[in-house]
Design a protein around this motif. Sequence first.
Motif, PDB file in Angstrom:
ATOM      1  N   SER A 220       6.635   1.303  11.880  1.00  0.00           N
ATOM      2  CA  SER A 220       5.692   2.052  11.059  1.00  0.00           C
ATOM      3  C   SER A 220       6.290   3.407  10.727  1.00  0.00           C
ATOM      4  O   SER A 220       7.097   3.953  11.481  1.00  0.00           O
ATOM      5  CB  SER A 220       4.344   2.213  11.760  1.00  0.00           C
ATOM      6  OG  SER A 220       4.473   3.084  12.857  1.00  0.00           O
TER       7      SER A 220
ATOM      8  N   LYS B 149       3.640   3.528   5.897  1.00  0.00           N
ATOM      9  CA  LYS B 149       3.749   2.071   5.807  1.00  0.00           C
ATOM     10  C   LYS B 149       3.933   1.486   7.192  1.00  0.00           C
ATOM     11  O   LYS B 149       4.397   2.165   8.109  1.00  0.00           O
ATOM     12  CB  LYS B 149       4.895   1.657   4.886  1.00  0.00           C
ATOM     13  CG  LYS B 149       6.243   2.208   5.268  1.00  0.00           C
ATOM     14  CD  LYS B 149       7.290   1.851   4.246  1.00  0.00           C
ATOM     15  CE  LYS B 149       7.857   3.102   3.663  1.00  0.00           C
ATOM     16  NZ  LYS B 149       8.733   2.935   2.570  1.00  0.00           N
TER      17      LYS B 149
ATOM     18  N   GLN C  25       2.897  -9.292   8.507  1.00  0.00           N
ATOM     19  CA  GLN C  25       1.991  -8.467   7.722  1.00  0.00           C
ATOM     20  C   GLN C  25       2.681  -7.131   7.466  1.00  0.00           C
ATOM     21  O   GLN C  25       3.369  -6.601   8.340  1.00  0.00           O
ATOM     22  CB  GLN C  25       0.682  -8.242   8.468  1.00  0.00           C
ATOM     23  CG  GLN C  25      -0.318  -7.403   7.706  1.00  0.00           C
ATOM     24  CD  GLN C  25      -1.592  -7.203   8.497  1.00  0.00           C
ATOM     25  OE1 GLN C  25      -1.556  -6.820   9.657  1.00  0.00           O
ATOM     26  NE2 GLN C  25      -2.719  -7.475   7.868  1.00  0.00           N
ATOM     27  N   TYR C  26       2.483  -6.590   6.256  1.00  0.00           N
ATOM     28  CA  TYR C  26       2.947  -5.238   5.991  1.00  0.00           C
ATOM     29  C   TYR C  26       1.929  -4.532   5.112  1.00  0.00           C
ATOM     30  O   TYR C  26       1.167  -5.166   4.387  1.00  0.00           O
ATOM     31  CB  TYR C  26       4.342  -5.206   5.366  1.00  0.00           C
ATOM     32  CG  TYR C  26       4.455  -5.792   3.979  1.00  0.00           C
ATOM     33  CD1 TYR C  26       4.266  -5.003   2.843  1.00  0.00           C
ATOM     34  CD2 TYR C  26       4.791  -7.125   3.791  1.00  0.00           C
ATOM     35  CE1 TYR C  26       4.385  -5.532   1.581  1.00  0.00           C
ATOM     36  CE2 TYR C  26       4.931  -7.654   2.528  1.00  0.00           C
ATOM     37  CZ  TYR C  26       4.719  -6.855   1.421  1.00  0.00           C
ATOM     38  OH  TYR C  26       4.843  -7.381   0.171  1.00  0.00           O
ATOM     39  N   SER C  27       1.914  -3.225   5.216  1.00  0.00           N
ATOM     40  CA  SER C  27       0.997  -2.437   4.398  1.00  0.00           C
ATOM     41  C   SER C  27       1.686  -1.152   3.981  1.00  0.00           C
ATOM     42  O   SER C  27       2.601  -0.672   4.651  1.00  0.00           O
ATOM     43  CB  SER C  27      -0.294  -2.137   5.163  1.00  0.00           C
ATOM     44  OG  SER C  27      -0.016  -1.274   6.246  1.00  0.00           O
TER      45      SER C  27
ATOM     46  N   VAL D  56      -4.490   1.415  -0.352  1.00  0.00           N
ATOM     47  CA  VAL D  56      -3.656   0.798   0.675  1.00  0.00           C
ATOM     48  C   VAL D  56      -3.526  -0.685   0.341  1.00  0.00           C
ATOM     49  O   VAL D  56      -4.519  -1.397   0.207  1.00  0.00           O
ATOM     50  CB  VAL D  56      -4.261   0.979   2.079  1.00  0.00           C
ATOM     51  CG1 VAL D  56      -3.426   0.257   3.117  1.00  0.00           C
ATOM     52  CG2 VAL D  56      -4.378   2.454   2.414  1.00  0.00           C
ATOM     53  N   ARG D  57      -2.283  -1.143   0.180  1.00  0.00           N
ATOM     54  CA  ARG D  57      -2.016  -2.555  -0.089  1.00  0.00           C
ATOM     55  C   ARG D  57      -1.568  -3.193   1.217  1.00  0.00           C
ATOM     56  O   ARG D  57      -0.623  -2.740   1.858  1.00  0.00           O
ATOM     57  CB  ARG D  57      -0.939  -2.724  -1.143  1.00  0.00           C
ATOM     58  CG  ARG D  57      -0.679  -4.195  -1.427  1.00  0.00           C
ATOM     59  CD  ARG D  57       0.374  -4.477  -2.452  1.00  0.00           C
ATOM     60  NE  ARG D  57       1.018  -3.320  -3.008  1.00  0.00           N
ATOM     61  CZ  ARG D  57       2.263  -3.327  -3.477  1.00  0.00           C
ATOM     62  NH1 ARG D  57       2.987  -4.414  -3.428  1.00  0.00           N
ATOM     63  NH2 ARG D  57       2.794  -2.248  -3.988  1.00  0.00           N
ATOM     64  N   THR D  58      -2.184  -4.309   1.582  1.00  0.00           N
ATOM     65  CA  THR D  58      -1.833  -5.047   2.789  1.00  0.00           C
ATOM     66  C   THR D  58      -1.508  -6.477   2.397  1.00  0.00           C
ATOM     67  O   THR D  58      -2.286  -7.129   1.699  1.00  0.00           O
ATOM     68  CB  THR D  58      -2.997  -5.034   3.799  1.00  0.00           C
ATOM     69  OG1 THR D  58      -3.340  -3.680   4.080  1.00  0.00           O
ATOM     70  CG2 THR D  58      -2.620  -5.734   5.077  1.00  0.00           C
TER      71      THR D  58
ATOM     72  N   THR E 142      -0.490 -10.142   4.025  1.00  0.00           N
ATOM     73  CA  THR E 142      -0.403 -10.986   5.205  1.00  0.00           C
ATOM     74  C   THR E 142       0.216 -12.304   4.760  1.00  0.00           C
ATOM     75  O   THR E 142      -0.236 -12.903   3.781  1.00  0.00           O
ATOM     76  CB  THR E 142      -1.809 -11.227   5.802  1.00  0.00           C
ATOM     77  OG1 THR E 142      -2.418  -9.957   6.049  1.00  0.00           O
ATOM     78  CG2 THR E 142      -1.729 -12.013   7.084  1.00  0.00           C
TER      79      THR E 142
ATOM     80  N   ASP F 162      -4.218  -7.871  -0.100  1.00  0.00           N
ATOM     81  CA  ASP F 162      -5.501  -7.178  -0.061  1.00  0.00           C
ATOM     82  C   ASP F 162      -5.243  -5.733  -0.460  1.00  0.00           C
ATOM     83  O   ASP F 162      -4.270  -5.116  -0.014  1.00  0.00           O
ATOM     84  CB  ASP F 162      -6.089  -7.257   1.352  1.00  0.00           C
ATOM     85  CG  ASP F 162      -7.497  -6.703   1.406  1.00  0.00           C
ATOM     86  OD1 ASP F 162      -8.209  -6.787   0.388  1.00  0.00           O
ATOM     87  OD2 ASP F 162      -7.873  -6.180   2.468  1.00  0.00           O
ATOM     88  N   ARG F 163      -6.122  -5.190  -1.292  1.00  0.00           N
ATOM     89  CA  ARG F 163      -5.958  -3.803  -1.739  1.00  0.00           C
ATOM     90  C   ARG F 163      -7.262  -3.073  -1.532  1.00  0.00           C
ATOM     91  O   ARG F 163      -8.294  -3.465  -2.062  1.00  0.00           O
ATOM     92  CB  ARG F 163      -5.568  -3.788  -3.215  1.00  0.00           C
ATOM     93  CG  ARG F 163      -5.220  -2.434  -3.743  1.00  0.00           C
ATOM     94  CD  ARG F 163      -4.644  -2.559  -5.160  1.00  0.00           C
ATOM     95  NE  ARG F 163      -4.078  -1.321  -5.610  1.00  0.00           N
ATOM     96  CZ  ARG F 163      -4.747  -0.384  -6.283  1.00  0.00           C
ATOM     97  NH1 ARG F 163      -6.014  -0.555  -6.568  1.00  0.00           N
ATOM     98  NH2 ARG F 163      -4.126   0.718  -6.652  1.00  0.00           N
ATOM     99  N   SER F 164      -7.194  -2.001  -0.754  1.00  0.00           N
ATOM    100  CA  SER F 164      -8.399  -1.201  -0.538  1.00  0.00           C
ATOM    101  C   SER F 164      -8.386  -0.029  -1.504  1.00  0.00           C
ATOM    102  O   SER F 164      -7.337   0.525  -1.826  1.00  0.00           O
ATOM    103  CB  SER F 164      -8.457  -0.698   0.905  1.00  0.00           C
ATOM    104  OG  SER F 164      -7.389   0.189   1.159  1.00  0.00           O
TER     105      SER F 164
END
Length: 162
Positions: free
Chosen positions: A75, A85, A99-101, A109-111, A113, A127-129
């Motif tokens: 990280s 990240k 998994q990476y974000s 924040v893009r995650t 999996t 997934d994008r928050s």
Amino acid sequence: MIAKVAGLLAFVAVAAAGVVPAGVAYSPYAAAPLAYAQPALAKVAAPLAYAAPVAKAVVAAEPFDPNPQYSYGYSVADGLTGDSKTATESRSGDVVQGQYSLVEPDGAVRTVTYTADPVNGFNAVVDRSAPAVVKAAVPAVAKVAAPVAYAQPALSGLAYHG
């Protein structure tokens, strides 16, 4: 090799231009020589064929792991640049999971999996928050008085004589 080609080209240029025998003055109106004997070229034997030695490489067999396994993660959180990240991944045999974000430029924040295996191939879920909304304070604008208008002075005593 270049010297040989340059010599050949020089020879061809001299032959094409014609050679004037010594003691004869050149004149554009003089008759061209009737015959020209080309100097004999020396014959050069072709190089002998050369066979490169055959190298016998001995390759040691690499050890085979029927059930490879690993796991890693890292990280980054840099307050100065805002870079943030994380990433994790693990493998057990032919199955990989990870998994990476990361924080995108707009603050979201893009995650991602993902999994990979011989049956289903590579599959990823993104997934994008939404970015956190931060209301910035608007600086106060100072009111400035408009400049005072002034009249341009009249020009007198000037005449145009055309």
